[in-house]
Structure formats: structure tokens, C-alpha cells
Scaffold this active site. Sequence first.
Site, PDB file in Angstrom:
ATOM      1  N   GLY A   1      71.114 -28.014  -6.525  1.00  0.00           N
ATOM      2  CA  GLY A   1      71.557 -26.620  -6.426  1.00  0.00           C
ATOM      3  C   GLY A   1      72.989 -26.649  -5.933  1.00  0.00           C
ATOM      4  N   LYS A   2      73.833 -25.820  -6.532  1.00  0.00           N
ATOM      5  CA  LYS A   2      75.255 -25.851  -6.161  1.00  0.00           C
ATOM      6  C   LYS A   2      75.460 -25.545  -4.680  1.00  0.00           C
ATOM      7  CE  LYS A   2      76.841 -24.609 -10.763  1.00  0.00           C
ATOM      8  NZ  LYS A   2      77.467 -25.889 -11.117  1.00  0.00           N
TER       9      LYS A   2
ATOM     10  N   ASN B   1      86.215 -24.492 -12.843  1.00  0.00           N
ATOM     11  CA  ASN B   1      86.662 -25.621 -13.647  1.00  0.00           C
ATOM     12  C   ASN B   1      87.288 -25.065 -14.928  1.00  0.00           C
ATOM     13  OD1 ASN B   1      84.590 -25.124 -15.503  1.00  0.00           O
ATOM     14  ND2 ASN B   1      83.269 -26.760 -14.735  1.00  0.00           N
TER      15      ASN B   1
ATOM     16  N   LEU C   1      90.453 -29.748 -13.124  1.00  0.00           N
ATOM     17  CA  LEU C   1      90.651 -30.275 -14.475  1.00  0.00           C
ATOM     18  C   LEU C   1      90.090 -31.684 -14.614  1.00  0.00           C
ATOM     19  CD1 LEU C   1      94.400 -29.135 -14.729  1.00  0.00           C
ATOM     20  CD2 LEU C   1      92.434 -27.964 -15.736  1.00  0.00           C
TER      21      LEU C   1
ATOM     22  N   ALA D   1      89.416 -35.421 -14.455  1.00  0.00           N
ATOM     23  CA  ALA D   1      90.302 -36.556 -14.148  1.00  0.00           C
ATOM     24  C   ALA D   1      91.782 -36.161 -14.160  1.00  0.00           C
ATOM     25  CB  ALA D   1      90.057 -37.677 -15.150  1.00  0.00           C
TER      26      ALA D   1
ATOM     27  N   GLY E   1      92.928 -33.681 -12.469  1.00  0.00           N
ATOM     28  CA  GLY E   1      93.274 -33.104 -11.178  1.00  0.00           C
ATOM     29  C   GLY E   1      93.028 -31.612 -11.115  1.00  0.00           C
TER      30      GLY E   1
ATOM     31  N   GLY F   1      82.551 -31.116  -9.035  1.00  0.00           N
ATOM     32  CA  GLY F   1      83.040 -29.816  -8.582  1.00  0.00           C
ATOM     33  C   GLY F   1      82.437 -29.418  -7.237  1.00  0.00           C
ATOM     34  N   ASP F   2      81.149 -29.717  -7.046  1.00  0.00           N
ATOM     35  CA  ASP F   2      80.501 -29.353  -5.776  1.00  0.00           C
ATOM     36  C   ASP F   2      81.085 -30.157  -4.617  1.00  0.00           C
ATOM     37  OD1 ASP F   2      78.876 -27.506  -7.013  1.00  0.00           O
ATOM     38  OD2 ASP F   2      77.184 -28.879  -7.246  1.00  0.00           O
TER      39      ASP F   2
HETATM   40  P1  ADP Z   1      83.171 -29.741 -12.391  1.00  0.00           P
HETATM   41  O1  ADP Z   1      82.244 -30.785 -11.864  1.00  0.00           O
HETATM   42  O2  ADP Z   1      82.946 -28.380 -11.778  1.00  0.00           O
HETATM   43  O3  ADP Z   1      83.286 -29.686 -13.883  1.00  0.00           O
HETATM   44  P2  ADP Z   1      85.730 -31.160 -12.388  1.00  0.00           P
HETATM   45  O4  ADP Z   1      85.145 -32.121 -13.375  1.00  0.00           O
HETATM   46  O5  ADP Z   1      86.942 -30.399 -12.784  1.00  0.00           O
HETATM   47  O6  ADP Z   1      84.632 -30.138 -11.832  1.00  0.00           O
HETATM   48  O7  ADP Z   1      86.066 -32.023 -11.071  1.00  0.00           O
HETATM   49  C1  ADP Z   1      86.443 -31.455  -9.843  1.00  0.00           C
HETATM   50  C2  ADP Z   1      87.445 -32.355  -9.162  1.00  0.00           C
HETATM   51  O8  ADP Z   1      86.857 -33.647  -8.969  1.00  0.00           O
HETATM   52  C3  ADP Z   1      88.718 -32.611  -9.972  1.00  0.00           C
HETATM   53  O9  ADP Z   1      89.708 -31.637  -9.720  1.00  0.00           O
HETATM   54  C4  ADP Z   1      89.127 -34.006  -9.505  1.00  0.00           C
HETATM   55  O10 ADP Z   1      89.905 -33.924  -8.315  1.00  0.00           O
HETATM   56  C5  ADP Z   1      87.810 -34.676  -9.195  1.00  0.00           C
HETATM   57  N1  ADP Z   1      87.385 -35.492 -10.356  1.00  0.00           N
HETATM   58  C6  ADP Z   1      86.537 -35.147 -11.346  1.00  0.00           C
HETATM   59  N2  ADP Z   1      86.421 -36.117 -12.270  1.00  0.00           N
HETATM   60  C7  ADP Z   1      87.225 -37.119 -11.855  1.00  0.00           C
HETATM   61  C8  ADP Z   1      87.573 -38.421 -12.360  1.00  0.00           C
HETATM   62  N3  ADP Z   1      87.046 -38.881 -13.503  1.00  0.00           N
HETATM   63  N4  ADP Z   1      88.436 -39.175 -11.653  1.00  0.00           N
HETATM   64  C9  ADP Z   1      88.960 -38.730 -10.475  1.00  0.00           C
HETATM   65  N5  ADP Z   1      88.690 -37.528  -9.947  1.00  0.00           N
HETATM   66  C10 ADP Z   1      87.844 -36.732 -10.624  1.00  0.00           C
END
Ligand code: ADP
Length: 297
Positions: free
Chosen positions: A41-42, A187, A219, A221, A223, A249-250
Site C-alpha cells: 500500500g502506498k 511521476n 523521472l 533513472a 531523476g 516513488g514511495d
Molecule cells: P515511480 O515509482 O512513482 O514511478 P520513479 O520511477 O519516477 O517513481 O522514481 C522515483 C525516484 O526514484 C526517481 O526520481 C529517482 O530519483 C529514483 N529512481 C527510480 N528509478 C531509478 C533508477 N533506475 N536509478 C536511480 N534512481 C532511480
Amino acid sequence: MSKAKVVVVGSLNMDMVSHSLRLPAPGETLVGHDFVMAPGGKGGNQAVAAARLGASVAFVSRVGTRQHGEALLQALRDEGIDTSGSTVDPQALPGIAVIMVASEGGENSIVYVPGSNADLSPADVQASRALLQAAKVVVAQLEVPMPAIAEAFAIARAAGVTTVLNAAPALQVSDELLAVSDWLVVNETEAGQMSGEAEPLAAAHALLKRGPRQVLVTLGAQGALLVTGEGVQTASAATVKAVDTVGAGDTFVGGLATGLAEGMTAIEAVRLGQAAAAIAVSRSGVQSAMPRRAELS
Ligand code: ADP
């Protein structure tokens, strides 16, 4: 120094994950080779992320204890999280996600039953008024009803507490709720769906116009983008070998909330969230992958 206080208003789910070579066809029974039951759960995930990073965390929710709910609450307590703000409902089911994963190809099918998460009411939130007022930061996601979130943010705002809305999953949010959100965290997909703008920077600007003080678009990887009335800041992610990005994201939101509650600047808090998320994606699991503060250098 007393610990930074974070209150999370959100969902708790039990994830039940089976692994089989492929997904079954309708009506078919397959023999699987693994099964894992894990709290998720988030809301719960973000609370655990913040607690591991050193915040003092309280959790406001509604938890059905007809099945598994007591185990979900105990898992939070084991992390040192205060669950006194969670309303227990012995008649209801907690949130449950039944997840089938194909070990060849990694495809999955999920049935999510929201259970008691869908019952969190403004009155439940009111009962935790004192907890909310004593917080430095109040965080919510969209797996619980928006009237409950609006109530929490109204109480927080009146007490000068920072509010963080993580608009996930992607749902339409009223301008009234955005106007009482100091932070809107989304995201790339959520930013696009909420704004109708495909490009993240344009999406962030469109969302900023709807009322939050700042918009943070993650975003993966690549950032994150932080957009405020003063301008745009980018924060690149650490380069890591990603093993399992579920829950990135969590972890990020839990870290952001912890940093803000400690009095960090916006960009410093974003970097704390990113550092924690980078470690989490380099390990498998969701809550089990979330780092402790001492692991961040
Ligand atoms: P969600 O899980 O909500 O889709 P994201 O994938 O955008 O969120 O990831 C949230 C944050 O986690 C990113 O802004 C980044 O800082 C970190 N992150 C996510 N994936 C990677 C990755 N492959 N390498 C390094 N940091 C990551």
C-alpha cells in the site's frame, strides 16, 4: 534533537504474490513455484520509508481486521510507527492485492480489492487532529478517499504544517485540494494524465497553475524536476544497477517528507529522497529494499 515528525494519511494493503512459469488462462489451474505475502500500500510503504530514514512517523488510516489487518498494523509497529491514529474495523477486509507473476517474461496480472482503505472518512481523520497538528509534514496519496485527504490537509494547513500530496495512482484531483498542497509529487505518467501535457516540464507548469506551491515530477533513472513560482531545478538520479524499481516513488516520497520535516531546503529534501530511492531500486522487494539512514552516505 527530537525526531522530525511525519504523519502519513494513507492505505495499507496485503500483497499476495504467486510465481508461476506463465500466467494462467481463464479457467486454468497452474502449479506455481513460489508465494510471498508482504505488507504494502502506498501509505504503508511511504511510512516505512520515512521511519527507516529516522523520522518519527504516525499513520492515519482505516484498517479492516477481518483478515490480515492486524498483521499489517503490527508490521508498522515493528518499524516504530505510531498506529494510534488508525481506526480498526473488525467487520471489514483490509486492502488486498492478489498478484500473479510469470517467471518467464515477468508479466503480471493483479486484482486489487481496496477494502477498508475506501472507507477512510473525514471523521476518522478528525479523530487524529492532535497528531496532525503536532506534525512537521503530512503526506497523503490517492489510495484513500479524497474527502479524508482534504480534511487532513485543512487541519495541517491551519496548524502551519507542510502538506505533501503524492497524486498516485493517477486520478483527477480538485483544484481545492491542490490549493492546500504545499507539494504535489507525481511521476511522469501521472503528470501527463493529470495535466494532458505529454512533456514533463510543460505538465509541471500546467499543474503548478492549479494551486500547489511546488510541483515535483519524478523521472525514474532520469531523476526529477522541481518546479516552483521561482523557477525550475533538476536533480539527477544516482547511477545504480536497477534490480527492482517497484516502490521507487514511495521510497522517494518517504525520504522527501523526512528531509522536509528535518528542516532541509526543498532541493536537499529531494536529494535525500533520491538517495534513498536509488538504494531501494538496487535491491529486490519494496519495503524490504528500503534503506536505513546510516546506509546513505
Ligand atoms: P515511480 O515509482 O512513482 O514511478 P520513479 O520511477 O519516477 O517513481 O522514481 C522515483 C525516484 O526514484 C526517481 O526520481 C529517482 O530519483 C529514483 N529512481 C527510480 N528509478 C531509478 C533508477 N533506475 N536509478 C536511480 N534512481 C532511480
